[in-house]
Structures are given as C-alpha cells and as structure tokens.
Design a protein around this motif. Structure first.
Motif, short mmCIF file in Angstrom:
data_model
loop_
_atom_site.label_atom_id
_atom_site.label_comp_id
_atom_site.label_asym_id
_atom_site.label_seq_id
_atom_site.Cartn_x
_atom_site.Cartn_y
_atom_site.Cartn_z
N HIS A 48 13.22 -83.25 -4.72
CA HIS A 48 12.09 -83.38 -3.79
C HIS A 48 10.86 -83.61 -4.65
O HIS A 48 10.35 -82.68 -5.28
CB HIS A 48 11.95 -82.11 -2.95
N ALA A 49 10.40 -84.85 -4.72
CA ALA A 49 9.30 -85.20 -5.61
C ALA A 49 8.44 -86.29 -4.98
O ALA A 49 8.95 -87.13 -4.23
CB ALA A 49 9.85 -85.67 -6.95
N GLY A 50 7.16 -86.27 -5.32
CA GLY A 50 6.24 -87.29 -4.87
C GLY A 50 4.97 -86.74 -4.24
O GLY A 50 3.95 -87.42 -4.20
N THR A 51 5.02 -85.51 -3.76
CA THR A 51 3.86 -84.90 -3.10
C THR A 51 2.65 -84.90 -4.02
O THR A 51 1.56 -85.35 -3.63
CB THR A 51 4.18 -83.45 -2.68
N ASP A 52 2.83 -84.42 -5.23
CA ASP A 52 1.70 -84.31 -6.14
C ASP A 52 1.26 -85.64 -6.72
O ASP A 52 0.13 -85.78 -7.16
CB ASP A 52 2.00 -83.28 -7.23
N ASP A 53 2.14 -86.63 -6.69
CA ASP A 53 1.73 -87.98 -7.09
C ASP A 53 0.71 -88.52 -6.09
O ASP A 53 -0.37 -88.98 -6.47
CB ASP A 53 2.94 -88.92 -7.14
N ILE A 54 1.06 -88.44 -4.82
CA ILE A 54 0.17 -88.97 -3.78
C ILE A 54 -1.09 -88.13 -3.66
O ILE A 54 -2.20 -88.66 -3.55
CB ILE A 54 0.93 -89.10 -2.44
N VAL A 85 18.27 -86.73 -2.38
CA VAL A 85 16.86 -87.07 -2.52
C VAL A 85 16.17 -86.80 -1.19
O VAL A 85 16.49 -87.42 -0.17
CB VAL A 85 16.68 -88.55 -2.92
N GLY A 86 15.21 -85.89 -1.22
CA GLY A 86 14.49 -85.52 0.00
C GLY A 86 13.25 -86.35 0.21
O GLY A 86 12.56 -86.72 -0.75
N THR A 87 12.97 -86.65 1.46
CA THR A 87 11.69 -87.24 1.81
C THR A 87 10.62 -86.16 1.72
O THR A 87 10.94 -84.96 1.67
CB THR A 87 11.70 -87.83 3.22
N LEU A 88 9.37 -86.57 1.70
CA LEU A 88 8.27 -85.60 1.66
C LEU A 88 8.12 -84.92 3.00
O LEU A 88 8.41 -85.50 4.05
CB LEU A 88 6.97 -86.30 1.28
N ASN A 104 7.82 -92.16 2.43
CA ASN A 104 9.12 -91.83 3.01
C ASN A 104 9.87 -93.05 3.51
O ASN A 104 11.10 -93.08 3.49
CB ASN A 104 8.95 -90.81 4.15
N LYS A 105 9.15 -94.08 3.95
CA LYS A 105 9.81 -95.31 4.40
C LYS A 105 10.52 -96.01 3.25
O LYS A 105 11.49 -96.72 3.47
CB LYS A 105 8.79 -96.25 5.04
N ALA A 106 10.06 -95.81 2.02
CA ALA A 106 10.68 -96.43 0.86
C ALA A 106 11.91 -95.67 0.37
O ALA A 106 12.78 -96.24 -0.28
CB ALA A 106 9.67 -96.55 -0.27
N VAL A 107 12.00 -94.38 0.68
CA VAL A 107 13.06 -93.54 0.11
C VAL A 107 14.47 -93.99 0.53
O VAL A 107 15.36 -94.05 -0.34
CB VAL A 107 12.80 -92.05 0.40
N PRO A 108 14.73 -94.34 1.79
CA PRO A 108 16.09 -94.78 2.12
C PRO A 108 16.56 -95.99 1.30
O PRO A 108 17.71 -96.05 0.87
CB PRO A 108 16.01 -95.11 3.61
N ARG A 116 26.72 -94.75 -4.53
CA ARG A 116 27.34 -93.93 -3.48
C ARG A 116 27.15 -92.43 -3.67
O ARG A 116 27.37 -91.66 -2.75
CB ARG A 116 28.81 -94.27 -3.34
N ASN A 117 26.75 -91.98 -4.85
CA ASN A 117 26.55 -90.55 -5.09
C ASN A 117 25.13 -90.10 -4.81
O ASN A 117 24.79 -88.94 -5.04
CB ASN A 117 26.90 -90.19 -6.54
N ILE A 118 24.31 -91.00 -4.30
CA ILE A 118 22.92 -90.68 -4.02
C ILE A 118 22.77 -90.59 -2.50
O ILE A 118 23.18 -91.50 -1.77
CB ILE A 118 21.96 -91.75 -4.60
N HIS A 119 22.18 -89.49 -2.03
CA HIS A 119 22.14 -89.21 -0.60
C HIS A 119 20.70 -88.93 -0.14
O HIS A 119 19.93 -88.29 -0.86
CB HIS A 119 23.01 -87.99 -0.27
N LEU A 120 20.39 -89.37 1.05
CA LEU A 120 19.07 -89.15 1.65
C LEU A 120 19.06 -87.85 2.44
O LEU A 120 19.98 -87.56 3.20
CB LEU A 120 18.74 -90.31 2.60
N VAL A 121 17.99 -87.07 2.25
CA VAL A 121 17.79 -85.85 3.03
C VAL A 121 16.40 -85.97 3.67
O VAL A 121 15.39 -85.94 2.97
CB VAL A 121 17.87 -84.58 2.15
N ASP A 122 16.36 -86.14 4.97
CA ASP A 122 15.08 -86.32 5.67
C ASP A 122 14.42 -84.96 5.91
O ASP A 122 14.74 -84.25 6.86
CB ASP A 122 15.29 -87.04 7.00
#
Length: 154
Positions: A48-54, A85-88, A104-108, A116-122
């Motif tokens: 879960h990353a990106g909050t502090d970037d934005i 990989v979690g969305t913000l 978040n629109k870019a994450v999917p 195939r080993n990478i999964h989205l968590v909204d």
C-alpha cells in the motif's frame, strides 16, 4: 518481513513480522527494497504505497509510474511471490482525494501488466471520513478497520 518494529504507536497487527513505513514515499521504499527482499525472502507481499507521494506534491501520474517501477522490482527479485497491491484509501481532504482517485485508476493496469502473481486490492472504500484523525492518517479504530479490510480482500 520486518526491519522496523517501532510502528510509532500504531495498533499492533498481532504479528510484528511485516514491513511498514508510515510517511515513506514510493522512492524511499524502492531504495530499500532489494535489501528487504534479499534478507526476508517473502512469499506474500502486501503493498500500500503512494499516499505520501501525492501528499508530497507528486502528481498522480508520477506516483503511478513510481509504483509501476516498484512492483517491477519486486517481480524481478521475487518472481514467485504473491503480491497484493492496494489502491489508496479515500481521504476526507477535498484537494487530495481527486488525485487519489486518478492514481487509483492507474493501479489496475499496473497490476495487470506485471504478471499473474500480482493482485489488485481495492482499498478506496474501506474507510469513511469519520475513520480519519487527519486528512491522511486513520484513527486507531480506522487503522484496525483498514487492516481488517485489507486482509479480508486479499
């Protein structure tokens, strides 16, 4: 995996064997990633990353590009690991929230492009405004709710 067990007063998860760095940017995580992956050799990674970037004035596009690079480094180092990989989270801040939505629109697409080993968590709908102590940080109850939602969604 865990190199930092201090958690700065955050509620415990029960198992301290995890990495977690509040207030870190994606670049800061990426700079330490190789060492962590070599030392701990995780089979499951919750990201879960990106909050502090934005919040630190990166654009949503810049943060998404950094996330894509970070996930690519994880895949290269641990190709058989399951990566979630979690969305913000939605934020009660009216200025930041549209940037979070754009990120978040870019994450999917990032997740889909990495294998195939990478999964989205909204995680976006996991909390409400009442769950935040300030525009970026959940209350203790909000943190527990967020962690439970993440585990449930994985």
């Amino acid at each position: 995996m865990s190199s930092d067990r201090s958690r700065r007063g955050e509620p415990p998860l029960g198992d301290p064997a995890h990495e977690g760095h509040p207030d870190w940017t994606i670049a800061q995580l990426d700079a330490q990633l190789a060492g962590w992956l070599t030392t701990y050799q995780p089979d499951v990674i919750l990201l879960h990353a990106g909050t502090d970037d934005i919040a630190g004035h990166s654009t949503a596009e810049q943060a998404a590009a950094a996330l894509s690079t970070l996930v690519g480094h994880i895949v290269a180092a641990r190709p058989t690991a399951q990566v979630f990989v979690g969305t913000l989270l939605a934020t009660p801040n009216d200025v930041l929230n549209p940037q979070f939505v754009q990120f978040n629109k870019a994450v999917p697409g990032i997740v889909a492009s990495k294998g195939r080993n990478i999964h989205l968590v909204d995680m976006f709908p996991a909390l409400t405004a009442a769950d935040f102590a300030d525009p970026l940080h959940p209350t203790a109850a909000g943190t527990r709710k967020w962690r439970f939602a993440g585990i449930r969604l994985c």
